[in-house]
Design a protein around this motif. Structure first.
Motif, PDB file in Angstrom:
ATOM      1  N   ASP A 106     -12.658 -32.134  -6.908  1.00 60.52           N
ATOM      2  CA  ASP A 106     -14.117 -32.107  -6.950  1.00 60.52           C
ATOM      3  C   ASP A 106     -14.665 -33.499  -7.298  1.00 60.52           C
ATOM      4  OD1 ASP A 106     -16.694 -31.167  -6.873  1.00 60.52           O
ATOM      5  OD2 ASP A 106     -16.611 -30.145  -8.806  1.00 60.52           O
ATOM      6  N   SER A 113     -20.748 -25.771  -4.322  1.00 60.31           N
ATOM      7  CA  SER A 113     -21.625 -25.463  -3.196  1.00 60.31           C
ATOM      8  C   SER A 113     -20.887 -24.887  -1.997  1.00 60.31           C
ATOM      9  CB  SER A 113     -22.398 -26.712  -2.767  1.00 60.31           C
ATOM     10  OG  SER A 113     -21.511 -27.694  -2.251  1.00 60.31           O
ATOM     11  N   HIS A 114     -19.616 -25.206  -1.843  1.00 61.98           N
ATOM     12  CA  HIS A 114     -18.887 -24.708  -0.672  1.00 61.98           C
ATOM     13  C   HIS A 114     -17.659 -23.872  -1.025  1.00 61.98           C
ATOM     14  CE1 HIS A 114     -15.895 -27.990  -1.166  1.00 61.98           C
ATOM     15  NE2 HIS A 114     -16.928 -28.738  -1.462  1.00 61.98           N
ATOM     16  N   ASP A 115     -17.204 -23.916  -2.256  1.00 59.27           N
ATOM     17  CA  ASP A 115     -16.093 -23.062  -2.671  1.00 59.27           C
ATOM     18  C   ASP A 115     -16.263 -22.709  -4.149  1.00 59.27           C
ATOM     19  OD1 ASP A 115     -13.754 -21.678  -3.019  1.00 59.27           O
ATOM     20  OD2 ASP A 115     -12.441 -23.205  -2.132  1.00 59.27           O
ATOM     21  N   LYS A 221     -24.919 -16.104  -3.051  1.00 55.83           N
ATOM     22  CA  LYS A 221     -23.545 -16.451  -2.673  1.00 55.83           C
ATOM     23  C   LYS A 221     -22.631 -15.231  -2.577  1.00 55.83           C
ATOM     24  CE  LYS A 221     -23.605 -21.184  -4.478  1.00 55.83           C
ATOM     25  NZ  LYS A 221     -23.520 -21.795  -3.146  1.00 55.83           N
TER      26      LYS A 221
END
Length: 244
Positions: A106, A113-115, A221
């Motif tokens: 990270d 935001s994506h995982d 999400k």
């Protein structure tokens, strides 16, 4: 006997003994008898955390308290932690953080935001799992009124080789409010601003619905849990648990 049998027997004992016990009685049993010296309280120092922290401090202020500082928390949470530690006289609060691999996975701090599941695993689940290896029992602050399948929480359940105790499983929002009032406990600074449940800053917003306690967590999400309460037995090292 296997560790699985030991844990099953310990859970049967706790559930059977505390069918109608108060949260304080459950904690007293766990901290002073069944798992004396082998129990940790895991606390987020979030919006309702003061209740369990106060109960545990009244029984044994030296109980290890495990707190995950993910590196993405609100400053208000860190200040609330410091205030509660001083107020309650807690003497063994252990602040955990992500391992070195977080910098590699990270680098731009946008993993959430994506995982988000991977982000939670690296920042919360993995550090906690490592810290819990020295204990046989851990206490958590989930409550039935939080929804998302928590309405029928047992007061004790298996977590790999460990026993996980949920003293406030039968509590509703009214009981939490009453306990705060009776003991004059401070709320998390963001509570009055509509944050009913507080986690990491990028993944926490004001509750969209006052009756849905966790509606501000990972909004949009399709995610409701960070992962520390998801089944972990297959990933946990096995050792023979003692107790009860």
């Amino acid at each position: 006997m296997t560790a699985e049998v030991d844990v099953s027997q310990a859970i049967d004992y706790l559930v059977g003994r505390h069918v109608s016990s108060t949260a304080e009685a459950i904690l007293e049993d766990v901290l002073t008898r069944a798992y004396k010296g082998r129990t940790a309280l895991v606390s987020s120092f979030g919006t309702e955390a003061a209740v369990l922290l106060h109960m545990v401090a009244n029984i044994d202020a030296s109980t290890p308290v495990l707190f995950m500082d993910t590196g993405r928390l609100f400053g208000e949470t860190l200040r609330h932690r410091d205030k509660m530690v001083e107020r309650l006289g807690l003497t063994d609060v252990r602040t955990l953080g992500p391992e070195k691999e977080i910098a590699r996975e990270d680098p731009d701090m946008m993993l959430f935001s994506h995982d988000p599941d991977r982000c939670c695993y690296l920042r919360k689940v993995l550090p906690l799992r490592k810290a819990l290896e020295e204990f046989d029992c851990w206490i958590n602050g989930r409550k039935g009124h939080h929804g998302e399948g928590r309405e029928a929480l047992p007061i004790a359940e298996a977590d790999g080789y460990m026993v996980k105790v949920t003293p406030l499983a039968r509590w509703g929002a009214e009981e939490v409010e009453a306990y705060h009032a009776v003991h004059d406990l401070p709320r998390h600074p963001l509570w009055e601003d509509g944050f009913l449940s507080v986690g990491c800053m990028p993944c926490t917003d004001r509750a969209a619905n006052s009756s849905d306690f966790r509606s501000g967590r990972w909004a949009g999400k399709g995610k409701t849990e960070c992962g520390i309460h998801l089944p972990t037995a297959s990933a946990m090292p096995m050792k023979k648990a003692q107790g009860c």
